[in-house]
Design a protein around this motif. Structure first.
Motif, PDB file in Angstrom:
ATOM      1  N   ALA A 154       1.047  -0.927  -0.194  1.00 43.90           N
ATOM      2  CA  ALA A 154      -0.154  -0.242  -0.299  1.00 43.90           C
ATOM      3  C   ALA A 154       0.877   1.087  -0.416  1.00 43.90           C
ATOM      4  CB  ALA A 154      -1.239   0.025   0.972  1.00 43.90           C
ATOM      5  N   GLY A 157       2.181   1.795  -3.519  1.00 44.08           N
ATOM      6  CA  GLY A 157       1.421   2.094  -4.465  1.00 44.08           C
ATOM      7  C   GLY A 157       1.173   3.540  -4.411  1.00 44.08           C
ATOM      8  N   ALA A 158       1.215   4.101  -2.422  1.00 45.50           N
ATOM      9  CA  ALA A 158       0.666   5.734  -2.478  1.00 45.50           C
ATOM     10  C   ALA A 158       1.953   6.467  -3.375  1.00 45.50           C
ATOM     11  CB  ALA A 158       0.309   5.879  -1.377  1.00 45.50           C
TER      12      ALA A 158
ATOM     13  N   ALA B 158      -2.579   3.131  -3.421  1.00 45.36           N
ATOM     14  CA  ALA B 158      -2.501   2.310  -2.190  1.00 45.36           C
ATOM     15  C   ALA B 158      -3.513   0.952  -2.587  1.00 45.36           C
ATOM     16  CB  ALA B 158      -2.649   2.308  -0.525  1.00 45.36           C
ATOM     17  N   GLU B 160      -4.473   0.150  -5.425  1.00 48.02           N
ATOM     18  CA  GLU B 160      -4.182  -0.014  -6.730  1.00 48.02           C
ATOM     19  C   GLU B 160      -3.340  -1.291  -6.600  1.00 48.02           C
ATOM     20  OE1 GLU B 160      -4.082   0.921 -11.335  1.00 48.02           O
ATOM     21  OE2 GLU B 160      -2.292   0.662  -9.861  1.00 48.02           O
ATOM     22  N   GLU B 161      -2.030  -1.124  -5.873  1.00 52.95           N
ATOM     23  CA  GLU B 161      -1.158  -1.717  -5.832  1.00 52.95           C
ATOM     24  C   GLU B 161      -1.512  -3.509  -4.920  1.00 52.95           C
ATOM     25  OE1 GLU B 161       1.353  -0.180  -7.115  1.00 52.95           O
ATOM     26  OE2 GLU B 161       2.882  -2.165  -7.169  1.00 52.95           O
ATOM     27  N   ILE B 162      -2.357  -3.698  -4.510  1.00 58.69           N
ATOM     28  CA  ILE B 162      -2.273  -4.720  -3.776  1.00 58.69           C
ATOM     29  C   ILE B 162      -3.868  -5.433  -5.169  1.00 58.69           C
ATOM     30  CG2 ILE B 162      -3.917  -5.519  -1.997  1.00 58.69           C
ATOM     31  CD1 ILE B 162      -3.684  -2.903  -0.348  1.00 58.69           C
TER      32      ILE B 162
END
Lengths: 195, 195, 195, 195
Positions: A154, A157-158, B158, B160-162
């Motif tokens: 996460a 990704g942020a 956050a 999307e990365e998951i």
DNA sequence: AATGAATGAGTTTTCATTCAT
DNA sequence: TATGAATGAAAACTCATTCAT
């Protein structure tokens, strides 16, 4: 002689990044890279096995540097907040240093054939971030219940999405905005993680 | 008759999602989609102008539903934490409902070629997330100093990365893990945003 | 110095024969020959005008020796049967002496592209064989009605096909078999031609 | 429909034989075949997997017919001399019927990649010739000491070299000469083999 | 609606050959 | 002599798209 070779190779990689950034990997013809580098297209095949390998090389060179920096942050003896700030500075700051490289990585790396071979290296960065969070938990800086692996993804990704916003032209990406983004992300992340 | 048409179109879209998910958009031949759908490849051109348009349609159908759901959350009269949980449930939960669709969106849509044409629609989702944060600030639930736009991008990233972690097979993606991911992301995000 | 030159040239020709024998002329890259000879590929162009010329040279050197030997047989004052045996020994015996050379000649020279330019030299061998048959007719050893030209081609073909059998691995090609082939072909040819 | 398809395929094969005969396999571009057949080059790939496969098909179609005819001769209840004459008529006579096909087979079949896969089929013809000789030995028509395998190869080679002479333009190849070649080869072969 | 034969633009890659050093 | 970086012509093959049936 070795210097010459290194030069040509580096010139071709630079040219490739520029063209990939502009047209995307798939839309880029090998000839475009050669033209941008000012050489005949056949020469590219002296230094790389294929167009794909050029992208691989760009990725690997950049990513391994990023992993190295992240590990340095991991090893450094500073509080979590400072670690987060260092990471955000490096990662988001790359937009000011090498925007074309960012464009390429954001758009091409998770895609296309060969993702498989990149996944292992991508994992190294996430591992480092996870260990940073775990160390924070061990020191009592990070909430104990939090899953460090998911939190690492996460967190990454942020950051990445903000780069994406700049790449897509949806977020203003000047130096002041980069600073503001660093501040915002660090605050969000630190508050999110803190005990 | 109209129903038939809708069926065929839907069948082709379903088939396309399955094949795009497996081989990626570029590696997918129009004939692959047709074969998967059990029709001749020429027929695809009765329902879509091009292969590109098939991907566009997949994106638009999915994304507009997601935007609609997000707006419903935005409009709903529940506390921020509950809004975040609803969004995470819908967004991350899609991995259990329609994994192939997630694979396609994560790999092809957010970055691939032709993003340009999708950026406006992508922006709608970010706008909605931004307004959710702004409303939270107005109600005093969210820290006032935080940049809502950057925070919205970080929040989305956050999540999307998951999904990406699941798509790449780097994160375990069973139902229990999805639940855990929802919890983790909501905690992170709420604590990160909260006043 | 001149000796050195001859050496290098000969080394390159030897290397070329080995590589042509293994991969065939078309599949052989100039670099393969150079690597086999242990030099840089550019050097080949000091000694030969082109890859084609290397093959030409191999052919001409070998063929002219073969023509010379055949003419010696033609000139020798021995009965037809002995002449046939000498020819078969030389021609078929080459399989034991220089199998790679045989492989190249059988596969590339008699048929391949550029035969046109070699036809004249090939003709010299057939002429010699024809005159051997004609002399046999003059001496009353060979049936008078037989067309000596056609018979010469047939005679040569009988020999060449046996080499082909060895090259293709379809006939056992050890020393004993070569002896047996010599005997068989000589018997066939002598009985076929004899008055 | 099936007829149409067969037509196109046959047209392409015919065109290929003509062009291969003129320029040789390697010098022939796929586009040449298509142009000769009056279609777009892409169409060739509907019917054949590659240029190579076109040659393979030409070879297989022709060779299997030749094998079938040879087996018919083998099975026929006629004296050896007549069997030899029948074979020579068919084999050498093909020069008058389908000269382009002969040109292609003589020049390309024993060469290039894929010889390996053709060798088995080539062997069938030699087997049949060998059995013809063995049967002659069993009937007392052929000298008992003669090695039938080697003799079969020599016999075939005698025929093939005459075709080669015609293909190379070194032997006159009109109808009268073909007749004379048949007579000469049969006499040579029969006398060579006979007890 | 449906088929699939037909088209032809498009691109990577190979490799013989050249030539500066 | 010797090297190998550099060139660029050449060609097979793919595949999205069209269209006659």
């Amino acid at each position: 002689m070795a210097e010459r070779v290194a030069d040509r190779r580096a010139e071709l990689l630079d040219a490739a990044v520029r063209v990939f950034a502009e047209k995307g990997f798939h839309a880029t013809r090998v000839g475009d890279i050669a033209t941008e580098a000012g050489v005949a297209h056949g020469l590219l095949y002296h230094y790389f096995r294929s167009k794909e390998e050029v992208l691989e090389t760009v990725f690997r060179d950049t990513w391994s540097a990023l992993v190295a920096e992240t590990r340095r942050i991991e090893a450094s003896d500073v509080p979590l907040r400072e670690q987060l700030r260092l990471f955000a500075r490096i990662y988001l700051g790359s937009w000011l240093q090498t925007p074309d490289l960012v464009r390429v990585l954001v758009r091409e790396v998770a895609r296309g054939p060969g993702v498989g071979s990149r996944v292992a290296e991508i994992g190294e960065l996430f591992d480092s971030l996870r260990r940073i969070i775990e160390a924070g938990q061990a020191r009592g800086e990070v909430r104990p219940g939090l899953d460090p692996t998911i939190a690492a993804w996460a967190l990454y990704g942020a950051h990445e999405e903000i780069l994406t916003g700049w790449v897509l032209g949806q977020l203003p990406g000047d130096a002041a905005e980069v600073d503001r983004a660093v501040t915002t992300v660090v605050e969000l992340a630190y508050a999110g993680l803190a005990a």
